[in-house]
Motif scaffolding. Sequence first.
Motif, mmCIF file in Angstrom:
data_model
loop_
_atom_site.group_PDB
_atom_site.id
_atom_site.type_symbol
_atom_site.label_atom_id
_atom_site.label_comp_id
_atom_site.label_asym_id
_atom_site.label_seq_id
_atom_site.Cartn_x
_atom_site.Cartn_y
_atom_site.Cartn_z
ATOM 1 N N PHE A 1 -28.760 62.803 -9.106
ATOM 2 C CA PHE A 1 -28.803 61.336 -9.088
ATOM 3 C C PHE A 1 -29.805 60.848 -8.058
ATOM 4 O O PHE A 1 -30.142 61.557 -7.101
ATOM 5 C CB PHE A 1 -27.412 60.748 -8.775
ATOM 6 C CG PHE A 1 -26.985 60.952 -7.345
ATOM 7 C CD1 PHE A 1 -27.428 60.099 -6.329
ATOM 8 C CD2 PHE A 1 -26.150 62.010 -6.989
ATOM 9 C CE1 PHE A 1 -27.057 60.289 -5.005
ATOM 10 C CE2 PHE A 1 -25.776 62.211 -5.663
ATOM 11 C CZ PHE A 1 -26.236 61.352 -4.666
ATOM 12 N N ILE A 2 -30.249 59.634 -8.275
ATOM 13 C CA ILE A 2 -30.935 58.884 -7.209
ATOM 14 C C ILE A 2 -30.173 57.564 -7.078
ATOM 15 O O ILE A 2 -29.912 56.880 -8.075
ATOM 16 C CB ILE A 2 -32.420 58.634 -7.526
ATOM 17 C CG1 ILE A 2 -33.161 59.977 -7.625
ATOM 18 C CG2 ILE A 2 -33.055 57.755 -6.435
ATOM 19 C CD1 ILE A 2 -34.601 59.867 -8.082
ATOM 20 N N ASP A 3 -29.783 57.257 -5.833
ATOM 21 C CA ASP A 3 -28.985 56.058 -5.546
ATOM 22 C C ASP A 3 -29.881 55.068 -4.813
ATOM 23 O O ASP A 3 -30.377 55.369 -3.727
ATOM 24 C CB ASP A 3 -27.786 56.493 -4.675
ATOM 25 C CG ASP A 3 -26.818 55.367 -4.392
ATOM 26 O OD1 ASP A 3 -27.222 54.195 -4.446
ATOM 27 O OD2 ASP A 3 -25.643 55.677 -4.096
ATOM 28 N N ILE A 4 -30.076 53.892 -5.415
ATOM 29 C CA ILE A 4 -31.014 52.932 -4.796
ATOM 30 C C ILE A 4 -30.285 51.865 -3.962
ATOM 31 O O ILE A 4 -30.854 50.829 -3.607
ATOM 32 C CB ILE A 4 -31.931 52.264 -5.843
ATOM 33 C CG1 ILE A 4 -31.121 51.417 -6.845
ATOM 34 C CG2 ILE A 4 -32.765 53.309 -6.577
ATOM 35 C CD1 ILE A 4 -31.996 50.523 -7.720
ATOM 36 N N GLY A 5 -29.013 52.118 -3.632
ATOM 37 C CA GLY A 5 -28.283 51.243 -2.714
ATOM 38 C C GLY A 5 -28.018 49.860 -3.295
ATOM 39 O O GLY A 5 -27.959 49.680 -4.518
ATOM 40 N N GLY A 6 -27.880 48.886 -2.388
ATOM 41 C CA GLY A 6 -27.562 47.524 -2.836
ATOM 42 C C GLY A 6 -28.748 46.597 -2.650
ATOM 43 O O GLY A 6 -29.896 47.029 -2.706
ATOM 44 N N GLY A 7 -28.430 45.327 -2.441
ATOM 45 C CA GLY A 7 -29.491 44.344 -2.237
ATOM 46 C C GLY A 7 -30.027 43.759 -3.523
ATOM 47 O O GLY A 7 -31.070 43.116 -3.524
ATOM 48 N N LEU A 8 -29.314 43.998 -4.639
ATOM 49 C CA LEU A 8 -29.749 43.365 -5.898
ATOM 50 C C LEU A 8 -29.391 41.882 -5.817
ATOM 51 O O LEU A 8 -28.236 41.525 -5.576
ATOM 52 C CB LEU A 8 -29.070 44.049 -7.093
ATOM 53 C CG LEU A 8 -29.567 45.478 -7.324
ATOM 54 C CD1 LEU A 8 -28.612 46.269 -8.193
ATOM 55 C CD2 LEU A 8 -30.959 45.472 -7.947
ATOM 56 N N LEU A 9 -30.375 41.053 -6.008
ATOM 57 C CA LEU A 9 -30.200 39.611 -5.784
ATOM 58 C C LEU A 9 -29.167 38.993 -6.710
ATOM 59 O O LEU A 9 -28.985 39.430 -7.842
ATOM 60 C CB LEU A 9 -31.538 38.905 -6.004
ATOM 61 C CG LEU A 9 -32.559 39.100 -4.894
ATOM 62 C CD1 LEU A 9 -33.948 38.779 -5.396
ATOM 63 C CD2 LEU A 9 -32.192 38.232 -3.702
ATOM 64 N N MET A 10 -28.506 37.952 -6.205
ATOM 65 C CA MET A 10 -27.681 37.126 -7.088
ATOM 66 C C MET A 10 -28.110 35.679 -6.929
ATOM 67 O O MET A 10 -28.859 35.333 -6.015
ATOM 68 C CB MET A 10 -26.196 37.307 -6.793
ATOM 69 C CG MET A 10 -25.761 36.873 -5.433
ATOM 70 S SD MET A 10 -23.956 36.947 -5.228
ATOM 71 C CE MET A 10 -23.505 35.253 -5.589
#
Length: 474
Positions: A240-249
Amino acid sequence: MQSTGLKKYKKISNMSTTKLTPILHNWVQNLKSQPSLLREAIEEYGSPLNIHNLEPFYENVNKYNEVFSNLNIQGKAFFARKANRCLSLLTGTHQHNYGIDTASYHELKQSLDQGVSSHNLVVTAAVKPDQLLELAIKNDVLIIIDNQDEVQAISRLADGKKVNVGFRLSGFKFNGSKAYSRFGIDILDAKDFITEHLASHPNLIYKGLHFHLDGYDLDQRRSALSDCIALSRDLEGTEFIDIGGGLLMNYLQSEEEWEAFDKRLRQGISGKSEEVTYRNNGLGYELVNGQVTGKLKTYPYYNNLNKDNALQYILEGEIADQLRAAGIELRIEPGRSLLDQVGFTIAKVIHRKKDQNGDHHIGLEMNMTQMLSGSADFLLDPIVLYNNSENLEPVDVYFTGAYCLERDVLLKRKISLDRLPEVNDLVIFPNTAGYMMHFFESEAHQFPLAKNVFVENKNGVMEFSKDQLSDVRH
Ligand SMILES: Cc1ncc(COP(=O)(O)O)c(C=O)c1O
């Protein structure tokens, strides 16, 4: 009408601020139209009260899962539960296909106690004491390694037992410069660090790569992901590659309102019009030699590209093709964006007063830690539920909290209302589930923490139940 005349601009208009109209999910609209129910809830659970609903949480999970399936890649969202402590958010992992990202011993322990399976858990804690590592190792939970000492500690505690691990990376180059982070292993050192430590600690089972970037830049995330895919070609066994959070809302209904507020704020700071924030707080802007400088240091509350569209933007095209071809699972760890529309905070008006400048202060039965943004302000209009709707006379107010600090002003922004609230009116602060209600809450002055309830629409009747969290204390 504001009558003091103390301020030059006050006379011009009493609707001197700009609106920032929040988006409200149906369940919030529904409750808002039943103030008597909300009054009963406040009577029963106290003020302030955090009210949640699971429907939008699962809708948000599904939206991310749809992106993965539309792009035909394997993927999973791991809810970063530091953003909200409620235990009810842990209960749907099997049915709704999501995982939990844990940042402490108690976050992990509570998740395990709620029956979350080990394959749906990850430990990304910034600091990992033995107690946390032991629990993770014992329960076969994936641990994201940040540094060499963590490798040693895991190895010591595992005592030969196999442990699934990933490695957190940072220092990605973007737009010609290297992003600084105190977290993770520098991408330039990553290949050597990972191969050497895996060779010397054969019980560490390498599963994948991880990053979480500061800020919200989608292109930066895309670029870092691309670097990780490239690195994975040099490492055997990347699952896997985990790109963390920070996806805008997106919190707000109108881009025009958002832009107008920014303009009004700058005008207020420059002295060209009446201030729109408490004591003319620049929220990041500053007046230097008569010029407004700096930038707004709040969350970007209006975002056209958000949640599933933001993820789609990061992944589409060759990135998705590469992940698919390599059979690599794409993981994300959204906190805030999974909590979009999941909760609001409601509090009771206790007093009204005017300060020396003639500004109205509305004192609420709550304090600044019960709705505190990590950024300079929470820029959404609150909603007042008036007991008495007569005497409509527009007024600008500040909402103030119960701590003995001058700065316990719940929203730095001056709020324009249709009329002055009265004692016992209720005030709704929308969309507070992500970070706002729990992240900084404290019990100073011996005020109890706010209760957390979940509401469910049962055949048209909104039913409240307490989150078990209220009974969990450490
Ligand atoms: C490692 C990690 N993952 C996920 C998140 C969640 O980020 P967000 O709530 O912005 O989606 C954070 C937030 O700090 C984090 O540090």
